[in-house]
Design a protein around this motif. Structure first.
Motif, short mmCIF file in Angstrom:
data_model
loop_
_atom_site.label_atom_id
_atom_site.label_comp_id
_atom_site.label_asym_id
_atom_site.label_seq_id
_atom_site.Cartn_x
_atom_site.Cartn_y
_atom_site.Cartn_z
N LEU A 1 35.80 33.87 28.77
CA LEU A 1 35.40 34.65 29.81
C LEU A 1 36.65 35.49 30.11
CD1 LEU A 1 32.50 33.30 30.69
CD2 LEU A 1 33.28 34.27 32.97
N ASP A 2 36.74 36.81 30.05
CA ASP A 2 37.70 37.57 30.65
C ASP A 2 37.23 38.38 31.79
OD1 ASP A 2 39.82 37.87 28.54
OD2 ASP A 2 38.14 37.86 27.17
N VAL A 3 38.10 38.47 32.99
CA VAL A 3 37.81 39.10 34.01
C VAL A 3 38.84 40.01 34.37
CG1 VAL A 3 37.28 38.84 36.71
CG2 VAL A 3 36.40 37.21 34.92
N TRP A 4 38.56 41.28 34.85
CA TRP A 4 39.59 42.25 35.14
C TRP A 4 39.35 42.45 36.51
CZ3 TRP A 4 37.38 42.23 30.27
CH2 TRP A 4 38.40 42.12 29.32
N LEU A 5 40.24 42.31 37.79
CA LEU A 5 40.02 42.54 38.90
C LEU A 5 40.69 43.70 39.19
CD1 LEU A 5 40.70 38.96 40.71
CD2 LEU A 5 38.58 40.09 40.18
N LEU A 6 40.10 44.64 40.06
CA LEU A 6 40.55 45.97 40.44
C LEU A 6 41.05 45.57 41.94
CD1 LEU A 6 37.71 48.55 39.11
CD2 LEU A 6 39.96 47.86 37.97
N LEU A 7 42.47 44.86 42.03
CA LEU A 7 42.74 44.74 43.23
C LEU A 7 43.63 45.82 43.67
CD1 LEU A 7 44.27 40.97 42.34
CD2 LEU A 7 42.16 41.69 43.55
N PHE A 8 43.61 45.73 45.10
CA PHE A 8 44.71 46.73 45.73
C PHE A 8 45.34 45.85 47.02
CE2 PHE A 8 40.32 47.11 47.64
CZ PHE A 8 40.59 46.88 49.05
N GLU B 1 52.16 39.39 44.89
CA GLU B 1 52.82 40.66 44.45
C GLU B 1 51.79 41.15 43.53
OE1 GLU B 1 55.70 42.41 45.37
OE2 GLU B 1 55.42 41.05 46.92
N TYR B 2 50.90 40.79 42.67
CA TYR B 2 50.39 41.64 41.59
C TYR B 2 49.33 42.39 42.29
CZ TYR B 2 47.12 37.42 42.26
OH TYR B 2 46.30 36.48 42.66
N VAL B 3 48.91 42.50 43.58
CA VAL B 3 48.05 43.14 44.28
C VAL B 3 48.38 44.73 44.27
CG1 VAL B 3 46.89 41.55 45.49
CG2 VAL B 3 48.69 42.80 46.50
N HIS B 4 49.95 44.81 43.88
CA HIS B 4 50.62 46.08 44.04
C HIS B 4 50.67 46.68 42.85
CE1 HIS B 4 51.64 45.01 48.24
NE2 HIS B 4 52.08 44.18 47.87
N ASP B 5 50.31 46.17 41.53
CA ASP B 5 50.22 46.86 40.34
C ASP B 5 49.14 47.81 40.26
OD1 ASP B 5 51.92 46.19 38.27
OD2 ASP B 5 51.47 43.94 38.67
N ALA B 6 49.25 48.91 39.72
CA ALA B 6 48.23 49.86 39.40
C ALA B 6 47.30 49.53 38.29
CB ALA B 6 48.87 51.36 39.10
N GLU B 7 47.54 48.49 37.56
CA GLU B 7 46.59 47.74 36.58
C GLU B 7 45.59 46.77 36.92
OE1 GLU B 7 46.34 49.16 33.11
OE2 GLU B 7 47.72 50.82 33.91
N PRO B 8 44.53 46.67 36.43
CA PRO B 8 43.92 45.42 37.00
C PRO B 8 44.50 44.17 36.58
CG PRO B 8 42.69 47.31 35.43
CD PRO B 8 44.13 47.57 35.54
N LEU B 9 44.31 43.26 37.27
CA LEU B 9 44.74 41.76 36.93
C LEU B 9 43.63 41.28 36.14
CD1 LEU B 9 46.63 39.53 37.77
CD2 LEU B 9 44.82 38.76 39.44
N HIS B 10 44.23 40.49 34.97
CA HIS B 10 43.43 40.10 34.14
C HIS B 10 43.35 38.49 34.03
CE1 HIS B 10 42.85 38.63 29.61
NE2 HIS B 10 41.90 39.00 29.95
N ILE B 11 42.27 37.87 33.89
CA ILE B 11 42.24 36.35 34.03
C ILE B 11 41.20 36.25 32.73
CG2 ILE B 11 41.67 34.43 35.37
CD1 ILE B 11 42.18 36.43 37.76
N LYS B 12 41.80 35.16 31.91
CA LYS B 12 40.99 34.47 30.84
C LYS B 12 40.98 33.09 31.11
CE LYS B 12 40.76 35.12 25.70
NZ LYS B 12 41.25 35.98 24.76
N PHE B 13 39.70 32.58 30.69
CA PHE B 13 39.42 31.16 30.85
C PHE B 13 38.29 30.78 29.95
CE2 PHE B 13 36.78 32.83 34.18
CZ PHE B 13 35.64 32.15 34.17
N THR B 14 38.20 29.65 29.74
CA THR B 14 37.22 29.31 28.61
C THR B 14 36.17 28.25 29.65
OG1 THR B 14 38.38 27.32 28.00
CG2 THR B 14 38.35 29.47 26.59
N MET B 15 34.96 28.06 28.79
CA MET B 15 33.89 27.14 29.36
C MET B 15 33.43 26.46 28.23
SD MET B 15 31.71 29.96 31.70
CE MET B 15 30.38 28.79 32.10
N HIS B 16 33.04 25.16 28.46
CA HIS B 16 32.58 24.53 27.20
C HIS B 16 31.27 23.59 27.68
CE1 HIS B 16 35.35 21.94 29.30
NE2 HIS B 16 34.55 20.94 28.86
N ARG B 17 30.24 23.59 26.74
CA ARG B 17 29.11 22.74 27.25
C ARG B 17 29.36 21.29 26.73
NH1 ARG B 17 24.05 25.44 26.87
NH2 ARG B 17 24.86 26.42 25.07
N HIS B 18 28.91 20.60 28.04
CA HIS B 18 28.91 19.21 27.75
C HIS B 18 27.88 18.61 26.89
CE1 HIS B 18 31.89 18.43 31.15
NE2 HIS B 18 32.43 19.38 30.51
#
Length: 193
Positions: A61-68, A84-101
Motif C-alpha cells: 500500500l502506498d498512501v499520499w497524505l495532503l497535509l497542511f 515538520e513535514y506538514v510544512h512541505d508543499a508535497e504530499p507525505l508518502h507512506i509505503k507499507f505491506t500487508m501479508h495474508r496469514h
C-alpha cells in the motif's frame, strides 16, 4: 516528496495530526466538526473494508497524505506541535505491506497505525494505492512467484473516497523472470505521478 518509513510511523503522531485537524474544524465551523468527524470515520471504515477485501497474499500500500499545518492557537487547548513535514508543499508518502496469514487474516508492517493512517487520509485527503499479489503458494516463498495481481487507486477529498482506477495483471515467465502483463485497466489515462 517527503516520506516516512513504515518502521518509523507512529500512531501517536497520526493521532496528533487527527486531533489538530478536528480542533481546527471546531474553531472554524463550530459544532459541525462532529459531522466531519463522523463522515471521515465512515470513509475510513469503508476504505479499510475495501482494502482488506481486495488484499492478496502480499499487498503493498502506498498512501499520499495532503497535509497542511492544521495547528490553531487556542487559549483553552494546548497540543504538541505538529511534525515538520506538514510544512512541505508535497504530499507525505507512506509505503507499507500487508501479508495474508494462513488463517486468512492480514498482518501489516505498520502495526497499530493502519486505522489512524486511514483516518488521517479521510480527513486531510490524498491518494491510496494498493497492489495485491496472489499465488498458489500463500507464503509467497515458492519458486513460482505471483500468479496474478490487482492494483487499485482511491482518491480521497472532502472526507469522501472513490475508486479511480483498477488494473488486473497476470504474471508470465519463471522465477525471478516473472513479469506482469496488464489484462484490464478501468482508467488508462489516470496519471499516477
Amino acid at each position: 516528496m517527503p516520506s516516512i518509513d513504515a518502521a518509523d510511523l507512529s500512531a501517536d503522531e497520526l493521532d496528533l495530526l487527527i486531533t489538530h485537524y478536528l480542533h481546527r474544524q471546531a474553531h472554524i465551523i463550530g459544532p459541525g466538526w462532529e459531522a466531519i468527524d463522523a463522515t471521515a470515520a465512515g470513509t475510513r471504515d469503508e476504505l479499510g473494508k475495501q482494502i482488506m477485501a481486495t488484499a492478496g497474499d502480499l499487498t503493498t500500500l502506498d498512501v499520499w497524505l495532503l497535509l497542511f499545518d492544521s495547528a490553531l492557537p487556542c487559549p483553552q487547548h494546548s497540543y504538541d506541535p505538529l511534525p515538520e513535514y506538514v510544512h512541505d508543499a508535497e504530499p507525505l508518502h507512506i509505503k507499507f505491506t500487508m501479508h495474508r496469514h494462513l488463517n486468512g487474516q492480514h498482518g501489516t508492517d505498520i502495526g497499530n497505525c493502519f486505522t489512524p493512517l486511514l483516518t488521517a487520509l479521510a480527513l486531510y485527503g490524498g491518494v491510496a494505492r494498493s497492489l495485491a499479489l496472489s499465488t498458489d503458494d500463500p507464503t509467497l516463498r515458492g519458486e513460482g512467484g505471483p500468479d496474478n495481481g490487482t492494483a487499485i487507486t482511491w482518491e480521497v477529498e472532502n472526507w469522501e473516497a472513490g475508486e479511480v482506477r483498477r488494473q488486473e495483471f497476470t504474471y508470465t515467465g519463471d522465477g525471478d523472470e516473472r513479469i506482469p502483463v496488464l489484462q484490464s485497466d478501468t482508467n488508462p489515462g489516470y496519471d499516477t505521478d
